[in-house]
Design a protein around this motif. Sequence first.
Motif, short mmCIF file in Angstrom:
data_model
loop_
_atom_site.label_atom_id
_atom_site.label_comp_id
_atom_site.label_asym_id
_atom_site.label_seq_id
_atom_site.Cartn_x
_atom_site.Cartn_y
_atom_site.Cartn_z
N GLY A 161 1.25 1.77 9.34
CA GLY A 161 0.45 0.71 8.78
C GLY A 161 0.83 0.03 7.48
N LEU A 162 1.29 0.72 6.56
CA LEU A 162 1.82 0.04 5.52
C LEU A 162 2.98 -0.86 5.76
CD1 LEU A 162 1.63 3.20 2.95
CD2 LEU A 162 0.36 0.95 2.73
N TYR A 163 3.85 -0.12 6.75
CA TYR A 163 5.13 -1.12 7.21
C TYR A 163 4.71 -2.50 7.78
CZ TYR A 163 9.56 -2.47 9.52
OH TYR A 163 10.53 -3.20 9.95
N ALA A 164 3.50 -2.27 8.73
CA ALA A 164 3.25 -3.69 9.24
C ALA A 164 2.51 -4.52 8.38
CB ALA A 164 2.28 -2.92 10.67
N THR A 165 1.64 -3.87 7.68
CA THR A 165 1.16 -4.77 6.61
C THR A 165 2.04 -5.69 5.85
OG1 THR A 165 -0.91 -3.39 6.44
CG2 THR A 165 -0.60 -5.20 4.88
N LEU A 170 -9.84 2.17 -2.50
CA LEU A 170 -9.38 3.22 -1.53
C LEU A 170 -8.24 3.70 -1.79
CD1 LEU A 170 -10.39 4.34 1.24
CD2 LEU A 170 -8.77 2.28 2.33
N PHE A 171 -7.44 2.96 -1.98
CA PHE A 171 -5.97 3.60 -2.34
C PHE A 171 -5.90 4.34 -3.54
CE2 PHE A 171 -5.16 -0.38 -0.11
CZ PHE A 171 -4.78 0.12 1.17
N GLN A 172 -6.67 4.14 -4.59
CA GLN A 172 -6.77 4.98 -5.90
C GLN A 172 -7.62 6.17 -5.80
OE1 GLN A 172 -8.11 1.69 -8.29
NE2 GLN A 172 -5.92 0.49 -8.18
N SER A 173 -8.13 6.45 -4.87
CA SER A 173 -9.18 7.27 -4.53
C SER A 173 -8.61 8.89 -4.20
CB SER A 173 -10.25 7.02 -3.51
OG SER A 173 -9.91 7.12 -2.17
N SER A 174 -7.20 8.89 -3.79
CA SER A 174 -6.86 10.05 -3.14
C SER A 174 -5.34 10.35 -3.92
CB SER A 174 -6.33 10.06 -1.91
OG SER A 174 -5.47 11.09 -1.40
N ALA A 175 -5.06 11.12 -4.41
CA ALA A 175 -3.60 11.44 -5.10
C ALA A 175 -2.43 11.38 -4.13
CB ALA A 175 -3.49 13.07 -5.68
N LEU A 176 -2.54 11.88 -2.84
CA LEU A 176 -1.48 11.64 -1.93
C LEU A 176 -1.57 10.08 -1.40
CD1 LEU A 176 0.52 13.14 -0.02
CD2 LEU A 176 -1.37 13.49 1.71
N LEU A 177 -2.65 9.66 -0.90
CA LEU A 177 -2.47 8.23 -0.37
C LEU A 177 -2.19 7.21 -1.75
CD1 LEU A 177 -3.64 6.24 1.54
CD2 LEU A 177 -5.56 6.34 0.56
N GLY A 178 -2.40 7.51 -2.77
CA GLY A 178 -2.14 6.60 -3.97
C GLY A 178 -0.49 6.64 -4.20
N SER A 179 -0.01 7.87 -4.13
CA SER A 179 1.39 8.26 -4.06
C SER A 179 2.18 7.53 -3.12
CB SER A 179 1.68 9.70 -4.47
OG SER A 179 0.89 10.34 -5.41
N VAL A 180 1.73 7.57 -1.88
CA VAL A 180 2.38 6.89 -0.85
C VAL A 180 2.29 5.56 -1.06
CG1 VAL A 180 2.21 6.35 1.77
CG2 VAL A 180 2.04 8.94 0.65
N ASN A 205 1.80 3.93 -3.88
CA ASN A 205 2.74 3.45 -4.90
C ASN A 205 4.09 3.33 -4.81
OD1 ASN A 205 2.98 2.80 -7.90
ND2 ASN A 205 2.98 4.90 -8.21
N ALA A 206 4.56 4.38 -3.80
CA ALA A 206 6.10 4.38 -3.69
C ALA A 206 6.52 3.09 -2.76
CB ALA A 206 6.49 5.51 -2.70
N VAL A 207 5.50 2.66 -1.71
CA VAL A 207 5.99 1.68 -1.08
C VAL A 207 5.29 0.08 -1.34
CG1 VAL A 207 5.51 0.59 1.46
CG2 VAL A 207 5.56 3.10 1.26
N ALA A 208 4.21 0.13 -2.03
CA ALA A 208 3.77 -1.13 -2.57
C ALA A 208 3.29 -0.80 -4.06
CB ALA A 208 2.86 -1.75 -1.62
N PRO A 209 4.04 -0.93 -5.23
CA PRO A 209 3.37 -0.40 -6.23
C PRO A 209 2.30 -1.45 -7.00
CG PRO A 209 5.73 -0.84 -6.50
CD PRO A 209 5.35 -0.87 -5.07
N LYS A 210 2.43 -2.75 -6.45
CA LYS A 210 1.73 -3.63 -7.12
C LYS A 210 0.34 -3.48 -6.64
CE LYS A 210 5.05 -7.02 -7.98
NZ LYS A 210 5.56 -8.61 -7.61
N VAL A 211 -0.13 -2.87 -5.54
CA VAL A 211 -1.47 -2.56 -5.03
C VAL A 211 -2.03 -1.83 -5.93
CG1 VAL A 211 -2.57 -1.60 -3.12
CG2 VAL A 211 -0.70 -3.10 -2.63
N MET A 212 -1.35 -0.52 -6.53
CA MET A 212 -1.95 0.40 -7.34
C MET A 212 -2.50 -0.24 -8.71
SD MET A 212 -2.05 2.62 -5.40
CE MET A 212 -2.65 3.83 -6.40
#
Length: 174
Positions: free
Chosen positions: A7-11, A29-39, A41-48
């Motif tokens: 989904g991140l790749y498609a977006t 939503l992306f900042q509510s989970s350590a795992l989700l936020g890390s993923v 942040n690795a792919v699209a750091p500007k979203v964080m």
Amino acid sequence: LVILGLGLYATMNTSQDTLPTLPYVPAALFQSSALLGSVVNAVAPKVMELPPSQPVPVDPLIMIGVSGLFSFALNMIPIGRLDGGRMVSALFGRRNCQLSSFVSLIIMSTSALVGISRISIFWGLLVILFQRTQDIPQKDEVTSVGDTRKFVYGMAAAFALLTLLPYPGGPGPL
């Protein structure tokens, strides 16, 4: 996690013309989970770096992946007849499973009352109302579980814990 990655790749590869047609979710939503936020942040750091209320367009696969992550993590909580409770019962015995269930429910109710996690009150009530019957005992409670299964449980528990813990610097868990 794979579907979330797809989904991140498609977006990220969506054209500017079709971007407004995608559903929007808050950046929180992306900042509510350590795992989700890390993923993310690795792919699209500007979203964080966006403010929590900023709407972010996402591919529907991201929402499927997020739903899968959170449902897995909630089922891995070591309470009674949930998956995590059955794993704890198989690994450490029935008595320790009852103790972990009690401790988990206390932690969930405390986090709900203090306001740390809004979802724990609903999940705790569902578990108490629908999962309180005694689990079927194992056929063999004497033989210990092998090291491979202990490792798999440890990895699954760590995965669930990283999903439920908030991202550092984020607004907090769901």
